[in-house]
Enzyme design. Structure first.
Site, short mmCIF file in Angstrom:
data_model
loop_
_atom_site.label_atom_id
_atom_site.label_comp_id
_atom_site.label_asym_id
_atom_site.label_seq_id
_atom_site.Cartn_x
_atom_site.Cartn_y
_atom_site.Cartn_z
CG HIS A 56 61.57 90.34 83.85
ND1 HIS A 56 62.63 90.20 82.98
CD2 HIS A 56 62.08 90.10 85.08
CE1 HIS A 56 63.73 89.89 83.65
NE2 HIS A 56 63.42 89.82 84.93
CB CYS A 115 46.76 101.69 90.80
SG CYS A 115 47.02 103.27 91.62
C1 BJW Z 1 67.88 85.10 69.60
C2 BJW Z 1 67.30 85.39 68.41
C3 BJW Z 1 66.61 84.36 67.79
C4 BJW Z 1 68.23 87.17 69.04
N1 BJW Z 1 66.54 83.17 68.39
N2 BJW Z 1 67.80 83.91 70.17
C5 BJW Z 1 74.74 93.51 89.36
C6 BJW Z 1 74.53 92.25 89.83
C7 BJW Z 1 73.25 91.80 90.08
C8 BJW Z 1 72.14 92.60 89.84
C9 BJW Z 1 72.37 93.85 89.37
C10 BJW Z 1 73.63 94.31 89.15
N3 BJW Z 1 73.53 95.57 88.70
C11 BJW Z 1 72.22 95.90 88.63
C12 BJW Z 1 71.49 94.87 89.04
C13 BJW Z 1 70.06 94.79 89.13
C14 BJW Z 1 69.36 94.63 87.80
C15 BJW Z 1 70.22 93.91 86.76
O1 BJW Z 1 70.29 92.71 86.67
N4 BJW Z 1 70.86 94.68 85.90
C16 BJW Z 1 71.74 94.11 84.88
C17 BJW Z 1 71.58 94.89 83.58
C18 BJW Z 1 73.15 94.10 85.38
N5 BJW Z 1 68.20 93.81 88.12
C19 BJW Z 1 67.10 94.35 88.61
O2 BJW Z 1 66.99 95.55 88.82
C20 BJW Z 1 65.98 93.39 88.95
N6 BJW Z 1 65.52 93.59 90.25
C21 BJW Z 1 66.30 93.42 91.30
O3 BJW Z 1 67.47 93.12 91.22
O4 BJW Z 1 65.64 93.60 92.48
C22 BJW Z 1 66.42 93.62 93.67
C23 BJW Z 1 66.53 95.05 94.04
C24 BJW Z 1 65.40 95.68 94.53
C25 BJW Z 1 65.50 96.98 94.92
C26 BJW Z 1 66.71 97.67 94.75
C27 BJW Z 1 67.81 97.04 94.20
C28 BJW Z 1 67.71 95.70 93.84
C29 BJW Z 1 64.79 93.64 88.05
C30 BJW Z 1 65.10 93.34 86.63
C31 BJW Z 1 63.89 93.66 85.76
C32 BJW Z 1 64.23 93.57 84.30
N7 BJW Z 1 63.18 94.11 83.54
C33 BJW Z 1 63.29 94.15 82.09
C34 BJW Z 1 62.22 95.11 81.55
C35 BJW Z 1 60.83 94.48 81.61
C36 BJW Z 1 59.80 95.34 81.01
C37 BJW Z 1 60.08 95.64 79.55
O5 BJW Z 1 60.24 94.73 78.72
O6 BJW Z 1 60.17 96.82 79.23
O7 BJW Z 1 63.12 92.85 81.55
S1 BJW Z 1 64.91 94.63 81.51
C38 BJW Z 1 64.94 93.54 80.12
O8 BJW Z 1 65.97 92.56 80.26
C39 BJW Z 1 63.60 92.79 80.15
C40 BJW Z 1 64.03 91.41 79.80
O9 BJW Z 1 63.07 90.47 80.27
C41 BJW Z 1 65.37 91.28 80.47
C42 BJW Z 1 66.24 90.20 79.92
O10 BJW Z 1 66.56 90.46 78.59
P1 BJW Z 1 66.61 89.24 77.56
O11 BJW Z 1 65.28 88.61 77.49
O12 BJW Z 1 67.75 88.37 77.87
O13 BJW Z 1 66.79 90.02 76.16
P2 BJW Z 1 68.09 90.65 75.47
O14 BJW Z 1 67.60 91.64 74.49
O15 BJW Z 1 69.08 91.09 76.47
O16 BJW Z 1 68.78 89.42 74.72
C43 BJW Z 1 68.20 88.81 73.60
C44 BJW Z 1 68.96 87.54 73.31
O17 BJW Z 1 68.29 86.86 72.27
C45 BJW Z 1 70.41 87.76 72.83
O18 BJW Z 1 71.27 86.85 73.51
C46 BJW Z 1 70.34 87.42 71.35
O19 BJW Z 1 71.56 86.84 70.85
C47 BJW Z 1 69.25 86.42 71.32
N8 BJW Z 1 68.53 86.31 70.06
N9 BJW Z 1 67.59 86.76 68.11
C48 BJW Z 1 67.17 83.01 69.61
N10 BJW Z 1 66.02 84.57 66.59
ZN ZN Z 2 45.06 103.32 92.82
#
Ligand code: BJW
Ligand code: ZN
Length: 241
Positions: free
Chosen positions: A112, A120
């Site tokens: 990500h 840009c």
């Molecule tokens: C502990 C702990 C401790 C706590 N020890 N553990 C339906 C089906 C399929 C796809 C989709 C859908 N609906 C929508 C979509 C698309 C969408 C998606 O998946 N959405 C879902 C919400 C449903 N995906 C996208 O848009 C992706 N692109 C894509 O699909 O492209 C194709 C496309 C292109 C054009 C048009 C349409 C489609 C892109 C996804 C990009 C995600 N980006 C982010 C932001 C990055 C920048 C930023 O940080 O600001 O990435 S979103 C956010 O979520 C971030 C993270 O990397 C990502 C995952 O989150 P993560 O790391 O799992 O964190 P949390 O907070 O959710 O969980 C924390 C966990 O830690 C918990 O389980 C806790 O219990 C645990 N924890 N303390 C160990 N001490």
């Molecule tokens: Zn530029």
């Protein structure tokens, strides 16, 4: 459970770690789905992390990422990051921080993007990461591209955007080529990243998950270790720094 996981790890020659925001929580970097605090408590991260939000209010979104960059710069990797650096041949991370690198993992795959790779918003030319902590405020005008004048944006992957092709391909390769996958601190709901542990599991590769809470991966994990990364990983892998 930890003994069972340790035995799997002892037999494995090629360990791949797949990490999410929970990996960095004990370093003081809030998870993505934690409620925001302070200046940002009125905002929903899922609404800020979109190209539409940046288009509508670039200063707001840039300031949010600048405050997160400053927070990560103040943070240090914890013993779990160091344990992963000792055992994983490849780290695949959804995190935009640099704590795996700073713990000694070589070239983690950033699915990500990164808080330290601004570019840009129009011509994609890489831009310098601003130096020093950002000025505090709810809005900071993003710098302008030196080539085309468009606003600089954070080098992260927002909702609706494609993942970097080479990173996603490297992640698929690593997941198919490992003999143990360690999944740490991810809610495993964001696609396509959440597919990575399934790639390993479908090949019969053991999956060890570390998370205090249940996730959709519980049924495919060979062992679920319910607890925080900074405690469980050093206990599983050994060592403290
Ligand atoms: C502990 C702990 C401790 C706590 N020890 N553990 C339906 C089906 C399929 C796809 C989709 C859908 N609906 C929508 C979509 C698309 C969408 C998606 O998946 N959405 C879902 C919400 C449903 N995906 C996208 O848009 C992706 N692109 C894509 O699909 O492209 C194709 C496309 C292109 C054009 C048009 C349409 C489609 C892109 C996804 C990009 C995600 N980006 C982010 C932001 C990055 C920048 C930023 O940080 O600001 O990435 S979103 C956010 O979520 C971030 C993270 O990397 C990502 C995952 O989150 P993560 O790391 O799992 O964190 P949390 O907070 O959710 O969980 C924390 C966990 O830690 C918990 O389980 C806790 O219990 C645990 N924890 N303390 C160990 N001490
Ligand atoms: Zn530029």
């Amino acid at each position: 459970m930890i003994e069972e996981a340790a035995a799997l790890l002892a037999r494995a020659e090629r360990v791949v770690a797949f990490t999410g925001a929970g990996m960095s929580a004990e370093s003081g970097v809030p998870t993505f789905r934690d409620a925001l605090t302070g200046l940002w408590e009125r905002y929903d991260p899922a609404r800020l992390a979109t190209p539409e939000a940046f288009e509508a209010d670039p200063g707001l979104v840039w300031a949010w990422y600048e405050s997160r960059r400053a927070q990560v710069e103040r943070a240090e990797p914890h013993p779990g990051h160091h344990a992963i650096a000792r055992t994983a041949a490849t780290v695949i991370t959804q995190n935009v921080d640099d704590l795996h690198e700073r713990a000694g993992s070589t070239d983690p795959v950033h699915l990500h993007g990164s808080l330290f790779a601004p570019r840009c918003s129009r011509c994609r030319k890489p831009a310098a990461t601003p130096v020093g902590p950002p000025s505090d405020g709810e809005r900071i005008a993003p710098p302008r591209c030196t080539a085309c004048g468009a606003p600089i944006r954070p080098g992260v992957v927002w909702f609706g955007e494609s993942l970097p092709e080479t990173a996603f391909a490297a992640a698929l390769d690593a997941a198919s080529g490992c003999d143990l996958m360690l999944v740490v601190g991810t809610s495993a709901i964001v696609q396509p990243a959440a597919e990575i542990p399934h790639v390993a599991a479908r090949r019969g590769t053991p999956v060890v998950q570390v998370n205090p809470r249940p996730t959709p991966l519980d049924p495919i994990a060979t062992v679920n270790l319910h607890g925080p990364a900074a405690e469980i990983l050093p206990a599983l892998i050994g060592g403290t720094t």
